[in-house]
Every structure is written in structure tokens, then in C-alpha cells.
Design a protein around this motif. Structure first.
Motif, PDB file in Angstrom:
ATOM      1  N   ASP A 181       0.870  -1.180   0.000  1.00 58.56           N
ATOM      2  CA  ASP A 181       0.000   0.000   0.000  1.00 58.56           C
ATOM      3  C   ASP A 181       0.908   1.232   0.000  1.00 58.56           C
ATOM      4  O   ASP A 181       1.264   1.762   1.046  1.00 58.56           O
ATOM      5  CB  ASP A 181      -0.916  -0.001   1.222  1.00 58.56           C
ATOM      6  CG  ASP A 181      -1.988   1.079   1.160  1.00 58.56           C
ATOM      7  OD1 ASP A 181      -1.778   2.095   0.462  1.00 58.56           O
ATOM      8  OD2 ASP A 181      -3.032   0.915   1.830  1.00 58.56           O
ATOM      9  N   LYS A 221      -6.621  -7.603  -2.821  1.00 57.87           N
ATOM     10  CA  LYS A 221      -7.701  -6.662  -3.126  1.00 57.87           C
ATOM     11  C   LYS A 221      -9.063  -7.182  -2.690  1.00 57.87           C
ATOM     12  O   LYS A 221      -9.944  -6.413  -2.306  1.00 57.87           O
ATOM     13  CB  LYS A 221      -7.710  -6.349  -4.625  1.00 57.87           C
ATOM     14  CG  LYS A 221      -6.522  -5.509  -5.089  1.00 57.87           C
ATOM     15  CD  LYS A 221      -6.633  -5.166  -6.565  1.00 57.87           C
ATOM     16  CE  LYS A 221      -5.448  -4.309  -7.014  1.00 57.87           C
ATOM     17  NZ  LYS A 221      -5.535  -3.949  -8.453  1.00 57.87           N
ATOM     18  N   GLN A 222      -9.246  -8.488  -2.753  1.00 58.46           N
ATOM     19  CA  GLN A 222     -10.545  -9.073  -2.420  1.00 58.46           C
ATOM     20  C   GLN A 222     -10.730  -9.305  -0.923  1.00 58.46           C
ATOM     21  O   GLN A 222     -11.860  -9.495  -0.464  1.00 58.46           O
ATOM     22  CB  GLN A 222     -10.722 -10.403  -3.167  1.00 58.46           C
ATOM     23  CG  GLN A 222     -10.636 -10.282  -4.680  1.00 58.46           C
ATOM     24  CD  GLN A 222     -11.649  -9.324  -5.259  1.00 58.46           C
ATOM     25  OE1 GLN A 222     -12.807  -9.311  -4.849  1.00 58.46           O
ATOM     26  NE2 GLN A 222     -11.203  -8.503  -6.219  1.00 58.46           N
ATOM     27  N   ARG A 224      -8.551  -7.579   1.770  1.00 59.80           N
ATOM     28  CA  ARG A 224      -7.957  -6.637   2.716  1.00 59.80           C
ATOM     29  C   ARG A 224      -8.984  -5.780   3.456  1.00 59.80           C
ATOM     30  O   ARG A 224      -8.747  -5.386   4.610  1.00 59.80           O
ATOM     31  CB  ARG A 224      -6.944  -5.744   2.010  1.00 59.80           C
ATOM     32  CG  ARG A 224      -7.508  -4.831   0.931  1.00 59.80           C
ATOM     33  CD  ARG A 224      -6.391  -4.158   0.166  1.00 59.80           C
ATOM     34  NE  ARG A 224      -6.894  -3.277  -0.883  1.00 59.80           N
ATOM     35  CZ  ARG A 224      -6.137  -2.727  -1.812  1.00 59.80           C
ATOM     36  NH1 ARG A 224      -4.829  -2.980  -1.827  1.00 59.80           N
ATOM     37  NH2 ARG A 224      -6.661  -1.939  -2.722  1.00 59.80           N
ATOM     38  N   LYS A 241     -15.769  -3.755   3.423  1.00 62.63           N
ATOM     39  CA  LYS A 241     -15.851  -3.133   2.099  1.00 62.63           C
ATOM     40  C   LYS A 241     -16.720  -1.892   2.090  1.00 62.63           C
ATOM     41  O   LYS A 241     -16.443  -0.929   1.383  1.00 62.63           O
ATOM     42  CB  LYS A 241     -16.361  -4.152   1.074  1.00 62.63           C
ATOM     43  CG  LYS A 241     -15.374  -5.280   0.801  1.00 62.63           C
ATOM     44  CD  LYS A 241     -15.905  -6.260  -0.242  1.00 62.63           C
ATOM     45  CE  LYS A 241     -14.890  -7.364  -0.490  1.00 62.63           C
ATOM     46  NZ  LYS A 241     -15.366  -8.356  -1.478  1.00 62.63           N
TER      47      LYS A 241
END
Length: 340
Positions: A181, A221-222, A224, A241
Motif C-alpha cells: 500500500d 484486493k478481495q 484486505r 468493504k
């Protein structure tokens, strides 16, 4: 250096050395190097006033790749050497770049006392949960049950939390980020650079050769959004999310809840306070373990007199009372004797 050179703004390129960068392709060290080279020109500090000190390990090649002063020192002793440099030259911006094995195994004692003293150092610990340079032995941060060349049946050591160790030693600035990141990494390094005392940053890092995938849940990405929680000063601990999940206290135990269900509102959630004087909340967060999300960001940021400032005051007071000393007078002061 002429006046024209002094006035020329520094850029990332000014901090890139002529050495070939020799880390494994895909190593997180590259990310830290790039973000550090981008950060330093923005700090308003002359290039000759930076110094990078390292110990032993993959990360410890860092000083070679920075066009600054620096030293590749010995295993675990980088904080001690950096402390001496900062005390002798308090005007310098002194950085330590280390790894989980370098700082928390053989260097554990030096690490703890650097935190305790609050010397104005910036200590970056790249944590890949493995010994990379020596080819894959388990480290002080390797998870329980980890199978490696030195623990073929699984490690029975409980792992250190670098954040908990730093907080337990009284560090005044403690943060965690991750190599993948880049924006968060840059922001965290900047906060550390601006802190007047010891600033400690743990960088979660992938070792693509010996511990690949160590932080897949936090970096993927799916996954975190549900696996980590970003710490923001004065804000409730929310994640997920859509930010619908949060951390609520049930007595002395944290629990994951969903805002909007069973009458739960944002007011029920724990609120982050990095400036809390006693550091209790920061330490509490540092102990989060699955199924709780991994906290990322600044755990603690408080101001306290730094060791180097106090040392300078002591020296100034001594000079005011006794004048400038000389080495000859020092050798011949106090109790002396002659051996025939």
C-alpha cells in the motif's frame, strides 16, 4: 557546494546512489526504498544531514542505495550505533533500517532501549516473519507452528509483536504499514519523519522466496477490507468493504459487530486515540489477533522530551559551569595514580 547547488530543490533522483539494487525481484524492500527516496526531498533537510544505519539482513543493504551518509553495521547493533551518531550530531536526521531477525533476536536489547530512551531516531523494521538473507530460518515473528529449515516440525515459539514490544518499552511514536500500500506507506513514513523523538514503524513485507504470501489476506484486493482496520485519530474503528463492520467492547473483550444490526450504531464502537497519555489503548490494539482485523496506521503519537535534547541541555549546563573541557584535563581529573 556552491550557493546555486544549495538553492536547487532536491528530487528523488538526488537520493538514488550509483549502486545496483540487488534484492530479489518482487521484494518489498524496493517499495520502501522508492518511497523513502520520494519522501526525503520534501522534508526541507539538506541531503548531507541524513544518515542511514543498518545491521545485518536483506534490508540492511539499504544504506548502499541511498545517496546519503550511512553505515552497514553489525548484527543487531544498528540502534546503538545510530544512538551514538544522534547524540554526537543531534542536527542529523538519523534513520535505522532493520528486519525482524536483526532487531528482535540478537538486537532485541538495543531495540528496547532505543524505544525507552526516546532518542530522536527513525527506526523502520521490515517484518517478513522469516530470516531471508540466511535462507529461510524462522524468526522471532514467525507464526506458531511455522515449518522452516530450522523448525521442520513447526515452531513452538510464540511470536513477538514488534508493535507490542515497542509500546511496552515506552516508545512515543509507533505505527504499522505494509509494503504493497504505497500511499499508506508514504503517509506513515512522513509522520515518523516529523516526530521529534523515537519513531518506530513496522512495515509488513512479503518475502517472495522464503515466505511468499505471508500477508495475502491484508494485501489482497478481495480480502484486505475485511482483514485489516485503518487507525484514524478520533474516529470509530470501522472496517469492511462498505465500512459496515466495527469493533465494540464487551467488558474487556473486543468483538466484531455490524453497524445497523441489532440496534448497533457508530456510537457503540471503540474510538481510536493515538494521543492517549498512558498508551493502554495502543497496546490493546497491538494484541489483536484473528479473527479480529489487523490494525494499520499510527498506534501512538505523543510528545515527550527526547534523550538527545536532554543530553544537549546537560552538556550546555556543564560547559556554563566549568567551561569547555579538554581530553588532557579529563584524563588527569578525579582519582589518578601512577604505576611504576
Amino acid at each position: 557546494m556552491n550557493q546555486l547547488t544549495e538553492l536547487k530543490p532536491l528530487t528523488k533522483k538526488d537520493f538514488e546512489s550509483d549502486q545496483d539494487v540487488r534484492w530479489c525481484p518482487g521484494c518489498g524492500d524496493y517499495a520502501l526504498l522508492a518511497q523513502m527516496q520520494k519522501l526525503l526531498p520534501t522534508l526541507g533537510i539538506p541531503r548531507e544531514n541524513f544518515a542511514f544505519i543498518s545491521g545485518i539482513g536483506c534490508s540492511s543493504r539499504f544504506p548502499y542505495y541511498m545517496e546519503t551518509y550511512g553505515m552497514h553495521s553489525i548484527h543487531g547493533r544498528a540502534p546503538a550505533i545510530a544512538s551514538g551518531l544522534k547524540l554526537a550530531r543531534p542536527e542529523l536526521s538519523v534513520w535505522v533500517v532493520s528486519g525482524d531477525g536483526d532487531s528482535l533476536a540478537i538486537g532485541g536489547n538495543h531495540f528496547i532501549h532505543a524505544m525507552r530512551r526516546n532518542i530522536g531516531l527513525k527506526i523502520i523494521l521490515l517484518n517478513n516473519r522469516i530470516y531471508g538473507l540466511t535462507k529461510g530460518q524462522y524468526s522471532p515473528t514467525s507464526e506458531f507452528g511455522k515449518k522452516t529449515k530450522t523448525t521442520p516440525h513447526g515452531s513452538i515459539d510464540r511470536p513477538f509483536s514488534p508493535i507490542s514490544v515497542a509500546l511496552g518499552a515506552g516508545a512515543t511514536f509507533v505505527a504499522r504499514t505494509i509494503d504493497s500500500d504505497l500511499q499508506h506507506l508514504q503517509q506513515t513514513l512522513k509522520r515518523a519523519a516529523e516526530h521529534p523523538g523515537t519513531a518506530f514503524v513496522e512495515v509488513l513485507q512479503n518475502c517472495i522466496v522464503f515466505n511468499d504470501g505471508a500477508y495475502d489476506d491484508i494485501s489482497g484486493k478481495q480480502t484486505r477490507a475485511d482483514a485489516r482496520i485503518l487507525l484514524e485519530q478520533g474516529k470509530p474503528l470501522r472496517f469492511g468493504k462498505d465500512g459496515s463492520k466495527g469493533i465494540r467492547m464487551r467488558g474487556f473483550e473486543p468483538e466484531v459487530v455490524t453497524v445497523g444490526e441489532n440496534g448497533i450504531t457508530e456510537a457503540d464502537l471503540l474510538v481510536h486515540d493515538e494521543a492517549a497519555a498512558n498508551g493502554g489503548l495502543a497496546f490493546f490494539l497491538s494484541q489483536f489477533a484473528a479473527p479480529l482485523p489487523v490494525p494499520m496506521g499510527v498506534f501512538r503519537a505523543v510528545e515527550a522530551p527526547s534523550y538527545d535534547e536532554l543530553n544537549a541541555e546537560l552538556a550546555a549546563d556543564a560547559r556554563a559551569k566549568k567551561g569547555d573541557g579538554t581530553l588532557e584535563r579529563l584524563f588527569n581529573s578525579g582519582d589518578t595514580w601512577v604505576v611504576n
